[in-house]
Design a protein around this motif. Structure first.
Motif, short mmCIF file in Angstrom:
data_model
loop_
_atom_site.label_atom_id
_atom_site.label_comp_id
_atom_site.label_asym_id
_atom_site.label_seq_id
_atom_site.Cartn_x
_atom_site.Cartn_y
_atom_site.Cartn_z
N THR A 19 -9.77 3.84 8.78
CA THR A 19 -10.34 3.50 7.48
C THR A 19 -11.83 3.20 7.59
OG1 THR A 19 -8.22 2.61 6.69
CG2 THR A 19 -10.20 1.91 5.53
N VAL A 20 -12.21 2.46 8.63
CA VAL A 20 -13.63 2.15 8.84
C VAL A 20 -14.41 3.44 9.07
CG1 VAL A 20 -15.27 1.07 10.43
CG2 VAL A 20 -13.23 -0.18 9.69
N ILE A 21 -13.88 4.34 9.89
CA ILE A 21 -14.56 5.61 10.16
C ILE A 21 -14.65 6.45 8.88
CG2 ILE A 21 -14.40 7.79 11.43
CD1 ILE A 21 -13.10 6.22 13.71
N ALA A 22 -13.56 6.50 8.11
CA ALA A 22 -13.57 7.28 6.87
C ALA A 22 -14.59 6.73 5.88
CB ALA A 22 -12.17 7.28 6.26
N PHE A 23 -14.70 5.41 5.78
CA PHE A 23 -15.71 4.81 4.90
C PHE A 23 -17.12 5.20 5.36
CE2 PHE A 23 -12.63 1.42 3.38
CZ PHE A 23 -12.65 1.87 2.06
N ALA A 24 -17.32 5.22 6.69
CA ALA A 24 -18.63 5.60 7.21
C ALA A 24 -18.95 7.06 6.89
CB ALA A 24 -18.66 5.38 8.72
N LEU A 25 -17.92 7.88 6.73
CA LEU A 25 -18.11 9.29 6.39
C LEU A 25 -18.21 9.53 4.89
CD1 LEU A 25 -15.56 10.84 8.94
CD2 LEU A 25 -18.07 10.96 9.06
N GLY A 26 -18.12 8.44 4.11
CA GLY A 26 -18.27 8.57 2.66
C GLY A 26 -16.98 8.59 1.87
N TRP A 27 -15.89 8.14 2.45
CA TRP A 27 -14.59 8.14 1.76
C TRP A 27 -14.61 7.13 0.63
CZ3 TRP A 27 -9.57 5.44 3.60
CH2 TRP A 27 -8.48 5.90 2.86
N SER A 28 -14.02 7.51 -0.52
CA SER A 28 -13.92 6.60 -1.66
C SER A 28 -12.48 6.61 -2.17
CB SER A 28 -14.88 7.03 -2.78
OG SER A 28 -14.66 8.39 -3.14
N PRO A 29 -11.58 5.82 -1.54
CA PRO A 29 -10.18 5.82 -1.94
C PRO A 29 -9.97 5.12 -3.27
CG PRO A 29 -10.55 4.12 -0.30
CD PRO A 29 -11.84 4.89 -0.44
N GLN A 30 -8.83 5.42 -3.89
CA GLN A 30 -8.44 4.77 -5.14
C GLN A 30 -6.93 4.64 -5.15
OE1 GLN A 30 -9.24 7.41 -8.51
NE2 GLN A 30 -9.59 9.08 -7.08
N GLY A 31 -6.37 4.15 -6.25
CA GLY A 31 -4.92 4.09 -6.37
C GLY A 31 -4.34 2.73 -6.06
N ASN A 32 -3.01 2.67 -6.00
CA ASN A 32 -2.24 1.44 -5.87
C ASN A 32 -2.02 1.10 -4.39
OD1 ASN A 32 -0.46 -0.66 -6.02
ND2 ASN A 32 1.15 0.46 -7.11
N PRO A 33 -2.56 -0.02 -3.89
CA PRO A 33 -2.36 -0.38 -2.48
C PRO A 33 -0.89 -0.58 -2.13
CG PRO A 33 -4.15 -1.67 -3.45
CD PRO A 33 -3.47 -0.95 -4.57
N PHE A 34 -0.08 -1.08 -3.09
CA PHE A 34 1.33 -1.29 -2.80
C PHE A 34 2.03 0.04 -2.54
CE2 PHE A 34 5.78 -1.60 -4.30
CZ PHE A 34 6.24 -2.53 -3.39
N ALA A 35 1.66 1.07 -3.28
CA ALA A 35 2.25 2.40 -3.06
C ALA A 35 1.88 2.92 -1.68
CB ALA A 35 1.78 3.37 -4.14
N VAL A 36 0.64 2.68 -1.25
CA VAL A 36 0.21 3.09 0.09
C VAL A 36 1.03 2.38 1.16
CG1 VAL A 36 -1.71 3.08 1.73
CG2 VAL A 36 -2.12 3.64 -0.68
N LEU A 37 1.21 1.07 1.00
CA LEU A 37 1.99 0.29 1.96
C LEU A 37 3.43 0.78 2.02
CD1 LEU A 37 2.23 -2.12 3.88
CD2 LEU A 37 2.71 -3.57 1.90
N LEU A 38 4.02 1.05 0.87
CA LEU A 38 5.40 1.52 0.84
C LEU A 38 5.54 2.88 1.53
CD1 LEU A 38 8.19 0.73 -0.18
CD2 LEU A 38 7.67 1.83 -2.37
N LEU A 39 4.58 3.76 1.30
CA LEU A 39 4.61 5.06 1.97
C LEU A 39 4.50 4.91 3.48
CD1 LEU A 39 2.28 7.03 -0.48
CD2 LEU A 39 4.62 7.70 0.09
N LEU A 40 3.62 4.05 3.94
CA LEU A 40 3.43 3.85 5.37
C LEU A 40 4.68 3.25 6.01
CD1 LEU A 40 -0.24 2.52 5.48
CD2 LEU A 40 0.56 4.80 6.10
N VAL A 41 5.32 2.31 5.33
CA VAL A 41 6.52 1.68 5.88
C VAL A 41 7.67 2.68 5.96
CG1 VAL A 41 8.32 -0.05 5.42
CG2 VAL A 41 5.91 -0.66 5.17
N LEU A 42 7.90 3.44 4.88
CA LEU A 42 8.97 4.44 4.91
C LEU A 42 8.66 5.56 5.90
CD1 LEU A 42 10.07 4.80 1.17
CD2 LEU A 42 11.35 3.82 3.07
N GLY A 43 7.39 5.94 5.99
CA GLY A 43 7.01 6.95 6.98
C GLY A 43 7.27 6.47 8.40
#
Length: 255
Positions: A131-155
């Motif tokens: 995430t730190v590297i992606a931010f340094a490359l200009g990443w601009s994420p959006q969306g629901n953090p809970f959905a991201v967490l749920l995806l990572l846990v199920l993955g």
């Protein structure tokens, strides 16, 4: 003859302390392994930087990093929960480490819990770094953090089940070869760095059912396109989690 008094009293430590100690040991062993670091840190980082900086693959409209970052996060989960865990557990089984640990006061289910905790700790470190590297490359994420967490846990659950199933049923050498081969195939065909619409329609329908595709597409839908909750991708990951963990619990051989 009266019984003596011992300090500390002999006996097994509390279960929570045993799990914590084993999880800490598993994490240290994983982070000290050069091959594991190559899979979990070096390769995802290089892919993120390289494909974000050089226009190698057409990722559609917008900045490349916005497409690549979610896919690389999915790759990081797969590299730790599936590839790394399968190889490490397979060789522990071959050398009799699992057999000896299974005879210790630590229950076998608690050993698997400790391994899962080590995977989660490693994934947290991976996600923070990427995430730190992606931010340094200009990443601009959006969306629901809970959905991201749920995806990572199920993955993580899906890939852990598949990794343990492979490690517990195949020989260690076969696990090493198969886990690396699957990693490479899913890296190319799982929507991580190459968009699925680059593949023929018939192939897309099959690739869309893979856990890496569901995880990368789900993360991309939330982080790049602002989707609230990717139910379809979550459903695919849930099915793989149930099947993988269930099969691993049923067929895993400790010797």
């Amino acid at each position: 003859m009266s019984a003596g008094t011992y300090a500390p009293r002999p006996g097994a430590a509390p279960l929570s302390r045993m799990i914590t100690a084993q999880a800490a040991l598993e994490t240290r062993m994983l982070l000290r392994n050069g091959e594991q670091l190559l899979l979990t840190v070096v390769i995802p980082t290089l892919l993120l930087v390289l494909f974000s900086a050089v226009d190698i693959v057409d990722t559609g409209a917008g900045r490349s990093v916005d497409f690549l970052a979610p896919g690389i996060l999915a790759l990081a989960v797969m590299s730790t929960a599936f590839t790394g865990q399968a190889i490490a557990t397979g060789f522990e089984r071959r050398y009799g480490v699992l057999k000896r640990l299974g005879a210790s006061p630590l229950p076998r289910w608690a050993l698997m819990t400790a391994k899962t905790l080590a995977v989660l700790v490693t994934e947290v470190l991976q996600v923070v770094l990427l995430t730190v590297i992606a931010f340094a490359l200009g990443w601009s994420p959006q969306g629901n953090p809970f959905a991201v967490l749920l995806l990572l846990v199920l993955g993580t659950a899906a890939f852990s089940g598949l990794g343990l199933l492979m490690a517990g049923t195949l020989r260690a050498e076969a696990t090493l070869a198969a886990a690396n081969l699957v990693f490479l195939l899913l890296l190319v065909g799982g929507g991580v760095i190459v968009p699925l619409d680059k593949f023929p329609d018939a192939v897309q329908s099959v690739l869309g059912l893979l856990p890496i595709t569901a995880l990368s597409d789900g993360l991309r839908g939330v982080l790049q396109h602002g989707a609230s909750m990717p139910w379809g991708d979550l459903g695919v990951l849930l099915v793989w989690s149930v099947l993988g963990l269930g099969a691993a619990a049923r067929f895993f051989r400790w010797e």
